[in-house]
Design a protein around this motif. Sequence first.
Motif, mmCIF file in Angstrom:
data_model
loop_
_atom_site.group_PDB
_atom_site.id
_atom_site.type_symbol
_atom_site.label_atom_id
_atom_site.label_comp_id
_atom_site.label_asym_id
_atom_site.label_seq_id
_atom_site.Cartn_x
_atom_site.Cartn_y
_atom_site.Cartn_z
ATOM 1 N N ARG A 230 63.632 -8.483 44.477
ATOM 2 C CA ARG A 230 62.263 -7.833 45.678
ATOM 3 C C ARG A 230 62.380 -6.309 46.483
ATOM 4 N N GLU A 231 61.147 -5.926 46.269
ATOM 5 C CA GLU A 231 60.257 -5.209 46.426
ATOM 6 C C GLU A 231 60.091 -4.646 47.682
ATOM 7 N N PHE A 232 59.928 -3.290 48.597
ATOM 8 C CA PHE A 232 59.164 -3.511 49.399
ATOM 9 C C PHE A 232 57.217 -2.799 49.219
ATOM 10 N N VAL A 233 56.756 -3.085 50.013
ATOM 11 C CA VAL A 233 55.466 -2.283 49.408
ATOM 12 C C VAL A 233 54.810 -2.614 50.576
ATOM 13 N N ALA A 234 54.606 -2.539 51.722
ATOM 14 C CA ALA A 234 54.502 -1.944 52.248
ATOM 15 C C ALA A 234 54.798 -2.838 54.120
ATOM 16 N N ASN B 66 51.126 3.456 62.682
ATOM 17 C CA ASN B 66 52.725 3.790 62.224
ATOM 18 C C ASN B 66 52.589 2.569 60.479
ATOM 19 N N ILE B 67 52.336 3.531 58.875
ATOM 20 C CA ILE B 67 52.580 2.322 58.039
ATOM 21 C C ILE B 67 53.196 2.771 57.222
ATOM 22 N N ASP B 68 53.583 2.378 56.494
ATOM 23 C CA ASP B 68 53.661 3.152 55.341
ATOM 24 C C ASP B 68 53.860 2.624 53.721
ATOM 25 N N TYR B 69 53.361 3.001 52.696
ATOM 26 C CA TYR B 69 53.280 1.945 51.481
ATOM 27 C C TYR B 69 53.995 2.488 50.214
ATOM 28 N N ALA B 70 54.801 1.511 49.631
ATOM 29 C CA ALA B 70 55.373 1.964 48.333
ATOM 30 C C ALA B 70 54.715 3.308 47.627
ATOM 31 N N ASP B 71 54.550 3.652 47.131
ATOM 32 C CA ASP B 71 53.969 4.662 46.514
ATOM 33 C C ASP B 71 53.668 4.126 45.111
ATOM 34 N N SER B 72 54.052 2.852 44.162
ATOM 35 C CA SER B 72 53.183 2.021 43.489
ATOM 36 C C SER B 72 51.811 1.353 44.151
ATOM 37 N N VAL B 73 51.286 1.546 45.004
ATOM 38 C CA VAL B 73 50.945 0.718 45.428
ATOM 39 C C VAL B 73 49.664 2.230 46.814
ATOM 40 N N ARG B 74 50.209 3.011 46.508
ATOM 41 C CA ARG B 74 49.823 3.336 47.767
ATOM 42 C C ARG B 74 48.127 4.248 46.934
ATOM 43 N N SER C 51 43.586 -4.123 46.750
ATOM 44 C CA SER C 51 42.430 -4.026 45.623
ATOM 45 C C SER C 51 43.004 -2.918 43.910
ATOM 46 N N ASP C 52 42.361 -2.625 42.983
ATOM 47 C CA ASP C 52 42.473 -2.465 42.008
ATOM 48 C C ASP C 52 43.781 -3.002 41.197
ATOM 49 N N LEU C 53 43.770 -4.081 41.156
ATOM 50 C CA LEU C 53 45.102 -4.749 40.839
ATOM 51 C C LEU C 53 45.907 -4.633 39.531
ATOM 52 N N LYS C 54 46.594 -4.425 38.962
ATOM 53 C CA LYS C 54 47.060 -4.346 37.524
ATOM 54 C C LYS C 54 48.210 -5.675 37.203
ATOM 55 N N PRO C 55 47.736 -5.627 35.971
ATOM 56 C CA PRO C 55 48.621 -6.874 35.780
ATOM 57 C C PRO C 55 50.622 -6.772 36.489
ATOM 58 N N GLU C 56 50.787 -5.783 36.222
ATOM 59 C CA GLU C 56 52.262 -4.572 36.956
ATOM 60 C C GLU C 56 52.506 -5.607 38.035
ATOM 61 N N ASP C 57 51.427 -5.468 38.936
ATOM 62 C CA ASP C 57 51.032 -6.062 40.506
ATOM 63 C C ASP C 57 51.232 -7.389 40.187
ATOM 64 N N THR C 58 51.880 -7.987 39.206
ATOM 65 C CA THR C 58 51.667 -9.565 39.497
ATOM 66 C C THR C 58 53.611 -10.570 40.282
ATOM 67 N N ALA C 59 53.877 -10.904 41.170
ATOM 68 C CA ALA C 59 54.860 -11.033 42.023
ATOM 69 C C ALA C 59 54.613 -12.062 43.082
ATOM 70 N N VAL C 60 55.984 -12.718 43.132
ATOM 71 C CA VAL C 60 55.820 -13.138 44.364
ATOM 72 C C VAL C 60 55.343 -12.290 45.369
ATOM 73 N N TYR C 61 54.489 -12.511 46.146
ATOM 74 C CA TYR C 61 54.328 -11.665 47.382
ATOM 75 C C TYR C 61 54.673 -11.978 48.535
ATOM 76 N N TYR C 62 55.487 -11.830 49.447
ATOM 77 C CA TYR C 62 56.147 -12.269 50.985
ATOM 78 C C TYR C 62 55.791 -11.594 51.949
ATOM 79 N N CYS C 63 55.395 -12.111 52.373
ATOM 80 C CA CYS C 63 55.685 -11.949 54.355
ATOM 81 C C CYS C 63 56.837 -10.883 54.759
#
Length: 126
Positions: A44-48, A56-64, A83-95
């Motif tokens: 599991r990795e941080f997204v935003a 105060n907002i922060d993003y992972a470099d891969s999605v910024r 936006s501008d979704l890529k195949p590597e964005d495929t994942a289960v997203y958890y809030c």
Amino acid sequence: VQLQASGGGLVQAGSLLRLSCEASGQMFSSYAAGWYRQAPGKEREFVAAINWSGNNIDYADSVRGRFTIFRDNAKKTVYLQLSDLKPEDTAVYYCAAAPSWGAITTVQAMAVNGYWGQGTLVTVSS
């Protein structure tokens, strides 16, 4: 705090998608909130993340620059615009939600003080 995520689906590369996470409980408006993701076979990795007031907002470099996090405390909801979704964005997203900024930005800190939603699957086809 209980969290209910929604909005995932199957989309083509380059598409736009909005995820929502509705919270229950009076404390949500004072909590930091965020999104993580977990791809098959990966950790599991941080997204935003966004603090309670939204200033105060922060993003992972891969999605910024492609993803946008925002919240509506009156609706007890945090959103993630993808936006501008890529195949590597495929994942289960958890809030996620946590009582402080320091507790929302790492999986390790979330394990101590955080709350997780159930996840919503985003699949991006090429």
